[in-house]
Write a protein that holds these residues in place. Structure first.
Motif, PDB file in Angstrom:
ATOM      1  N   GLU A 148       0.843  -1.182   0.000  1.00 11.23           N
ATOM      2  CA  GLU A 148       0.000   0.000   0.000  1.00 11.23           C
ATOM      3  C   GLU A 148       0.886   1.243   0.000  1.00 11.23           C
ATOM      4  N   LEU A 149       0.558   2.176  -0.862  1.00 14.64           N
ATOM      5  CA  LEU A 149       1.201   3.481  -0.829  1.00 14.64           C
ATOM      6  C   LEU A 149       0.297   4.394  -0.009  1.00 14.64           C
ATOM      7  N   LEU A 150       0.776   4.779   1.177  1.00 17.17           N
ATOM      8  CA  LEU A 150       0.000   5.648   2.052  1.00 17.17           C
ATOM      9  C   LEU A 150       0.420   7.098   1.837  1.00 17.17           C
ATOM     10  N   TYR A 151      -0.537   7.998   2.060  1.00 17.19           N
ATOM     11  CA  TYR A 151      -0.179   9.412   1.922  1.00 17.19           C
ATOM     12  C   TYR A 151      -0.938  10.257   2.924  1.00 17.19           C
ATOM     13  N   LEU A 152      -0.307  11.340   3.316  1.00 15.68           N
ATOM     14  CA  LEU A 152      -0.897  12.321   4.224  1.00 15.68           C
ATOM     15  C   LEU A 152      -0.921  13.654   3.496  1.00 15.68           C
ATOM     16  N   PRO A 153      -2.037  14.011   2.871  1.00 16.84           N
ATOM     17  CA  PRO A 153      -2.107  15.274   2.140  1.00 16.84           C
ATOM     18  C   PRO A 153      -2.233  16.455   3.100  1.00 16.84           C
ATOM     19  N   PHE A 154      -1.641  17.566   2.736  1.00 21.56           N
ATOM     20  CA  PHE A 154      -1.729  18.769   3.568  1.00 21.56           C
ATOM     21  C   PHE A 154      -2.915  19.654   3.174  1.00 21.56           C
ATOM     22  N   SER A 155      -3.602  19.311   2.089  1.00 26.47           N
ATOM     23  CA  SER A 155      -4.778  20.077   1.672  1.00 26.47           C
ATOM     24  C   SER A 155      -5.738  19.146   0.950  1.00 26.47           C
ATOM     25  N   ASP A 156      -6.982  19.559   0.848  1.00 24.05           N
ATOM     26  CA  ASP A 156      -8.003  18.724   0.205  1.00 24.05           C
ATOM     27  C   ASP A 156      -7.759  18.549  -1.290  1.00 24.05           C
ATOM     28  N   ASP A 157      -7.058  19.515  -1.905  1.00 21.08           N
ATOM     29  CA  ASP A 157      -6.842  19.419  -3.348  1.00 21.08           C
ATOM     30  C   ASP A 157      -5.456  18.903  -3.709  1.00 21.08           C
ATOM     31  N   ALA A 158      -4.743  18.319  -2.738  1.00 23.30           N
ATOM     32  CA  ALA A 158      -3.414  17.762  -3.010  1.00 23.30           C
ATOM     33  C   ALA A 158      -3.548  16.583  -3.973  1.00 23.30           C
ATOM     34  N   PRO A 159      -2.645  16.461  -4.950  1.00 24.29           N
ATOM     35  CA  PRO A 159      -2.720  15.335  -5.893  1.00 24.29           C
ATOM     36  C   PRO A 159      -2.510  14.008  -5.165  1.00 24.29           C
ATOM     37  N   VAL A 160      -3.140  12.964  -5.680  1.00 31.82           N
ATOM     38  CA  VAL A 160      -3.033  11.640  -5.057  1.00 31.82           C
ATOM     39  C   VAL A 160      -1.861  10.883  -5.686  1.00 31.82           C
ATOM     40  N   PRO A 161      -0.880  10.480  -4.894  1.00 32.57           N
ATOM     41  CA  PRO A 161       0.270   9.743  -5.434  1.00 32.57           C
ATOM     42  C   PRO A 161      -0.151   8.365  -5.944  1.00 32.57           C
TER      43      PRO A 161
END
Length: 254
Positions: A148-161
């Motif tokens: 799984e590639l996990l991510y923590l975006p800093f904004s709602d419109d951050a691109p999804v890796p």
């Protein structure tokens, strides 16, 4: 006794500081030297290594995703290579301290968020999915059999890796036993040569590919570029196998 605090390991002190994940190894000098050489080459790319000022496994390592040794598409993200707190230091808030410093650094650098390589269930050598999801990480993408590639975006419109296509193929075009590895994990310096000797003792072919550049790592056939074992073209494990476990694998497959 010195006050416990988080310090950074960089070019100015890397020769004096121990690398936490290799300190208990009986052949630790080889492990440490290979890992430190890898780190020194990555510092110009923005590699950060922070640790507690103790002889223990309490550290975090991260780097801008465009320089990370993982085949992902994560523009403007900071990638966590490893976050590890073990032994008597668990449960004292050090994971939060280390992760918070990473978040602060990423925000100061104008990043969109953090990424980390994990798994559906906790696996050796991969980030703990339970802890990261507790801290707000979400699943951006998956790759067989369990990544799984996990991510923590800093904004709602951050691109999804996302994972690159090279890790989503069903098999690699090589038969027999194949190992891809790098010096990103210190233990490969010890165990890969041992596995080669075991294969030789059984008169079994083992092809070994050392990943030596960022480009090679970012186009590797499996997400975990520190170590991946394939057999007959299919991924077997990302766990750096001990002699005993490798002997068991051979016994079960040959």
């Amino acid at each position: 006794m010195d006050e416990l605090k988080i310090i950074a390991v960089d070019q100015s002190n890397i020769d004096q500081e121990h690398i936490c994940c290799a300190i208990t190894d009986k052949k630790g000098e080889t492990c440490v030297s290979s890992k430190k050489a890898w780190m020194q080459e990555r510092f110009p790319d923005g590699l950060v290594f922070r640790k507690l000022n103790v002889r223990g496994k309490v550290f975090i390592e991260y780097i801008p995703a465009e320089h990370a040794w993982i085949p992902i598409l994560a523009e403007q993200y900071m990638h966590i290579n490893c976050l590890w707190v073990s032994g008597k230091y668990k449960g004292q808030g050090y994971s939060d301290q280390l992760l918070n410093q990473c978040i602060d650094d990423a925000k100061k650098a104008g990043k969109s968020g953090l990424t980390a390589l994990s798994s559906a269930k906790k696996k050796p050598f991969l980030s703990d999915p339970g802890y990261l999801k507790h801290r707000g990480f979400k699943t951006a993408d998956t790759a067989d059999p369990f990544y799984e590639l996990l991510y923590l975006p800093f904004s709602d419109d951050a691109p999804v890796p996302a994972f690159k296509d090279c890790v989503k193929q069903e098999r690699i075009p090589e038969d027999g036993m194949i190992i891809y590895y790098s010096s990103q994990c210190p233990h490969t310096a010890k165990y890969v040569p041992l596995l080669q000797k075991i294969a030789e003792s059984h008169s079994l072919p083992l092809s070994v590919h050392k990943i030596q550049t960022t480009e090679q790592a970012q186009n590797a056939p499996a997400p975990f570029t520190a170590f991946s074992l394939f057999y007959q073209g299919r991924f077997i494990t990302n766990e750096i196998l001990s002699e005993k476990k490798f002997e068991k694998f051979i016994e079960q497959n040959f």
